[in-house]
Scaffold this motif. Sequence first.
Motif, PDB file in Angstrom:
ATOM      1  N   ILE A  67       8.075  20.012  46.545  1.00  0.00           N
ATOM      2  CA  ILE A  67       6.721  20.487  46.776  1.00  0.00           C
ATOM      3  C   ILE A  67       6.773  21.950  47.191  1.00  0.00           C
ATOM      4  N   ASP A  68       5.698  22.645  46.954  1.00  0.00           N
ATOM      5  CA  ASP A  68       5.531  24.018  47.413  1.00  0.00           C
ATOM      6  C   ASP A  68       4.290  24.042  48.295  1.00  0.00           C
ATOM      7  N   GLY A  69       4.512  24.038  49.604  1.00  0.00           N
ATOM      8  CA  GLY A  69       3.389  24.008  50.532  1.00  0.00           C
ATOM      9  C   GLY A  69       3.647  23.073  51.683  1.00  0.00           C
ATOM     10  N   ASP A  70       2.572  22.497  52.206  1.00  0.00           N
ATOM     11  CA  ASP A  70       2.606  21.690  53.425  1.00  0.00           C
ATOM     12  C   ASP A  70       2.869  20.217  53.106  1.00  0.00           C
ATOM     13  N   PRO A  71       4.007  19.659  53.515  1.00  0.00           N
ATOM     14  CA  PRO A  71       4.281  18.257  53.193  1.00  0.00           C
ATOM     15  C   PRO A  71       3.311  17.274  53.836  1.00  0.00           C
ATOM     16  N   SER A  72       2.820  17.583  55.042  1.00  0.00           N
ATOM     17  CA  SER A  72       1.914  16.639  55.698  1.00  0.00           C
ATOM     18  C   SER A  72       0.603  16.493  54.934  1.00  0.00           C
ATOM     19  N   SER A  73       0.174  17.559  54.237  1.00  0.00           N
ATOM     20  CA  SER A  73      -1.065  17.459  53.466  1.00  0.00           C
ATOM     21  C   SER A  73      -0.899  16.529  52.272  1.00  0.00           C
ATOM     22  N   VAL A  74       0.322  16.446  51.726  1.00  0.00           N
ATOM     23  CA  VAL A  74       0.574  15.544  50.609  1.00  0.00           C
ATOM     24  C   VAL A  74       0.534  14.092  51.089  1.00  0.00           C
ATOM     25  N   ILE A  75       0.972  13.855  52.298  1.00  0.00           N
ATOM     26  CA  ILE A  75       0.922  12.507  52.858  1.00  0.00           C
ATOM     27  C   ILE A  75      -0.529  12.115  53.154  1.00  0.00           C
ATOM     28  N   LYS A 113       4.446  12.989  34.801  1.00  0.00           N
ATOM     29  CA  LYS A 113       5.907  13.063  34.880  1.00  0.00           C
ATOM     30  C   LYS A 113       6.444  14.291  34.166  1.00  0.00           C
ATOM     31  N   GLY A 114       7.384  14.936  34.837  1.00  0.00           N
ATOM     32  CA  GLY A 114       7.967  16.152  34.301  1.00  0.00           C
ATOM     33  C   GLY A 114       7.089  17.381  34.451  1.00  0.00           C
ATOM     34  N   ARG A 115       5.966  17.239  35.148  1.00  0.00           N
ATOM     35  CA  ARG A 115       5.024  18.345  35.299  1.00  0.00           C
ATOM     36  C   ARG A 115       4.743  18.588  36.782  1.00  0.00           C
ATOM     37  N   SER A 116       3.910  19.582  37.041  1.00  0.00           N
ATOM     38  CA  SER A 116       3.461  19.868  38.409  1.00  0.00           C
ATOM     39  C   SER A 116       1.967  19.631  38.504  1.00  0.00           C
ATOM     40  N   GLY A 117       1.529  19.245  39.689  1.00  0.00           N
ATOM     41  CA  GLY A 117       0.107  19.091  39.964  1.00  0.00           C
ATOM     42  C   GLY A 117      -0.199  19.689  41.320  1.00  0.00           C
TER      43      GLY A 117
END
Length: 209
Positions: free
Chosen positions: A174-182, A103-107
């Motif tokens: 997000i920075d990048g492809d949303p479908s890859s996160v899904i 939380k509060g960070r990026s991964g």
Amino acid sequence: MHFVLASQSPARLAVLRAAGLDPSVVVSGVDEDAVAAALTDPSPAELVKALAAAKAEAVLGTVLGTHADAVVVACDSMLSIGGEMVGKPATPEIAKQRWAAMKGRSGELLTGHTVVRVDGGQRTKEASGAQTTTVRFSDASDAELDAYIATGEPLQVAGAFTLDGLGGWFVEGIDGDPSSVIGISLPLTRRLLAEVGVSVVDLWRSPTS
């Protein structure tokens, strides 16, 4: 040509259906921990690609026995947070620890894909790749995260969050492809299909189907 998804993930299946495909699903049953343990100091991209390749290999026998012409697509996703690669949390306690770190960070959400082409009942071509997308997590309150973990959703997904479900409330961007996160990257899948000689537009459902 049949499109075979080597995954039991309902999110991956939903992405593909929304993108015009009608996949068959064959669950791999791969022991992901055993595959990872057999690797020697893999990079994050190498790890997710190896897991995806193992899943494709596991279902290939079934596909060869049922489809003369097919493409098999297998995926694996993990989250890199603070230099540690994590998959699905096994318990609510682990999910809570993960969110305390997130939380509060990026991964970085890494998704590995393997595509295998089957022609005339024979394996003919294969391609693999990985996609990385940065996820920015909100500084959610403990009460909010306790409620989210209590739903059980974060226990079922890599990184203990979703973008397309309840977890979306706690993702700032997000920075990048949303479908890859899904769970399955449409741009990467299209490129890998092209590498094995298949155009994604030829796999789309007809408007009447």
